[in-house]
Design an enzyme around this catalytic site. Structure first.
Site, PDB file in Angstrom:
ATOM      1  CG  HIS A  46      19.844  14.814   2.445  1.00 24.15           C
ATOM      2  ND1 HIS A  46      19.812  13.587   3.075  1.00 24.15           N
ATOM      3  CD2 HIS A  46      20.708  14.689   1.419  1.00 24.15           C
ATOM      4  CE1 HIS A  46      20.643  12.768   2.451  1.00 24.15           C
ATOM      5  NE2 HIS A  46      21.192  13.412   1.437  1.00 24.15           N
TER       6      HIS A  46
ATOM      7  CD  GLU B 124      17.687  12.931   0.197  1.00 19.48           C
ATOM      8  OE1 GLU B 124      18.094  13.826  -0.553  1.00 19.48           O
ATOM      9  OE2 GLU B 124      18.286  11.845   0.337  1.00 19.48           O
TER      10      GLU B 124
HETATM   11  O1  LIG Z   1      27.335  12.115   1.268  1.00 19.83           O
HETATM   12  P1  LIG Z   1      26.429  13.297   0.985  1.00 19.83           P
HETATM   13  O2  LIG Z   1      27.110  14.391   0.208  1.00 19.83           O
HETATM   14  O3  LIG Z   1      25.788  13.804   2.234  1.00 19.83           O
HETATM   15  O4  LIG Z   1      25.262  12.753   0.047  1.00 19.83           O
HETATM   16  C1  LIG Z   1      24.459  11.715   0.484  1.00 19.83           C
HETATM   17  C2  LIG Z   1      23.436  11.343  -0.592  1.00 19.83           C
HETATM   18  O5  LIG Z   1      22.572  12.435  -0.801  1.00 19.83           O
HETATM   19  C3  LIG Z   1      21.452  12.198  -1.692  1.00 19.83           C
HETATM   20  O6  LIG Z   1      20.563  11.300  -1.123  1.00 19.83           O
HETATM   21  C4  LIG Z   1      21.935  11.717  -3.049  1.00 19.83           C
HETATM   22  O7  LIG Z   1      20.842  11.263  -3.834  1.00 19.83           O
HETATM   23  C5  LIG Z   1      22.942  10.600  -2.908  1.00 19.83           C
HETATM   24  O8  LIG Z   1      23.512  10.322  -4.199  1.00 19.83           O
HETATM   25  C6  LIG Z   1      24.056  10.988  -1.947  1.00 19.83           C
HETATM   26  O9  LIG Z   1      24.987   9.928  -1.812  1.00 19.83           O
END
Ligand SMILES: O=P(O)(O)OC[C@H]1O[C@H](O)[C@H](O)[C@@H](O)[C@@H]1O
Length: 285
Positions: free
Chosen positions: A156, A250
């Site tokens: 990520h 990601e």
């Molecule tokens: O806030 P987090 O749990 O770290 O997730 C952050 C982001 O991760 C990914 O990119 C998902 O596609 C998003 O939908 C999410 O908001």
């Protein structure tokens, strides 16, 4: 972001174990080819700066560094699932909230290699980071249990950019799931975006070029089946004050595979800054 860290001991000539006030452990790398910081919470690379280049990764100034939340920024690993769990488990899995074991530190004149390990029940995740003038992250899942398991994994990565609205990305592929509009889109090859966006590209290329103001970052993915592209725009999570300075691209394996007992599967990402125009001119002259 500057973190207040206290040195503990040397792990090698260029690597040092550090601790913050909350007792979390970090590894600081100061090698002639690159400087970097890794958190053992989450096994997460937080900073990486090859010599003569800008910082590659974005780390939130509001990142929570006490273990109560995943650290916002760098390269968290979403594992063994991505997104919401079916059984109330934490969003994006357990690896980014867990304490990783440092298995090995090696270095030579080209850079530093770190090997890290995390276990969740019968599943094991090994991460190998090669930090030099380029960065390689390789993550391998092994099923140590007696039953088959379906495992997802995403690197990520939060890439630091001067301004997300000015970025262009090539190599995402034309088809994606738009998680904000809850629909599938086909044949969209545009490479500019306006936040907010949250998309899962389902037929990504093996190379991605991120054009971001004064820099071009080349990403080479190995064994991915998806690329997630995310920036929340103005509706910010609590641990972020500004989202204009990053874009998440990601590399992910979201469609399986089903791992039989004893089997392993890997996902890798190689990142590097493309040479600047001035460097190409001076190399040619
Ligand atoms: O806030 P987090 O749990 O770290 O997730 C952050 C982001 O991760 C990914 O990119 C998902 O596609 C998003 O939908 C999410 O908001």
């Amino acid at each position: 972001m500057t973190l207040s860290l206290t040195p503990q001991r040397s792990l090698s000539p260029c690597c040092r174990l550090m601790k913050n006030a909350a007792g979390l452990e970090f590894i600081r790398i100061e090698h002639p080819r690159a400087r970097a910081l890794l958190s053992l919470l989450g096994g997460q690379l937080l900073q990486y700066r090859p010599a003569g280049r800008p910082e590659l990764l974005w780390l939130s100034g509001q990142a929570v560094l006490d273990g109560s939340k995943p650290i916002r920024g760098g390269i968290p690993l979403c594992w063994p699932w991505f997104g919401k769990a079916s059984d109330q488990g934490p969003q994006h899995g357990t690896a980014r909230l867990g304490h990783w074991q440092l298995e090995q530190v090696e270095e030579d004149e080209h850079g530093v290699t770190l090997a890290l390990l995390f276990r969740d029940g019968a599943l094991q995740l090994r991460q190998r980071l090669r930090l030099g003038s380029t960065l390689t992250v390789e993550a391998t899942t092994t099923n140590l249990g007696v039953e088959a398991a379906r495992v997802q994994l995403a690197l990520h990565s939060y890439f630091a950019v001067p301004r997300v609205a000015d970025c262009r990305i090539e190599g995402l592929g034309p088809d994606y799931r738009d998680s904000l509009k809850d629909c599938h889109v086909s044949g969209d090859d545009r490479c500019r975006f306006t936040p907010p966006f949250d998309r899962i590209y389902t037929a990504p290329r093996s190379d991605t070029l991120l054009h971001a103001g004064d820099r071009v970052i080349r990403l080479e993915h190995k064994a991915h089946d998806s690329l997630v592209l995310w920036n929340p725009g103005p509706a910010l999570p609590a641990d972020m004050t500004d989202a204009a300075g990053f874009v998440c691209v990601e590399s992910a394996r979201l469609r399986g595979p089903l791992l039989l007992p004893g089997q392993s599967t890997s996902l890798a990402l190689h990142c590097r800054f493309e040479p600047l125009e001035s460097e190409l001119v001076s190399a040619a002259g």
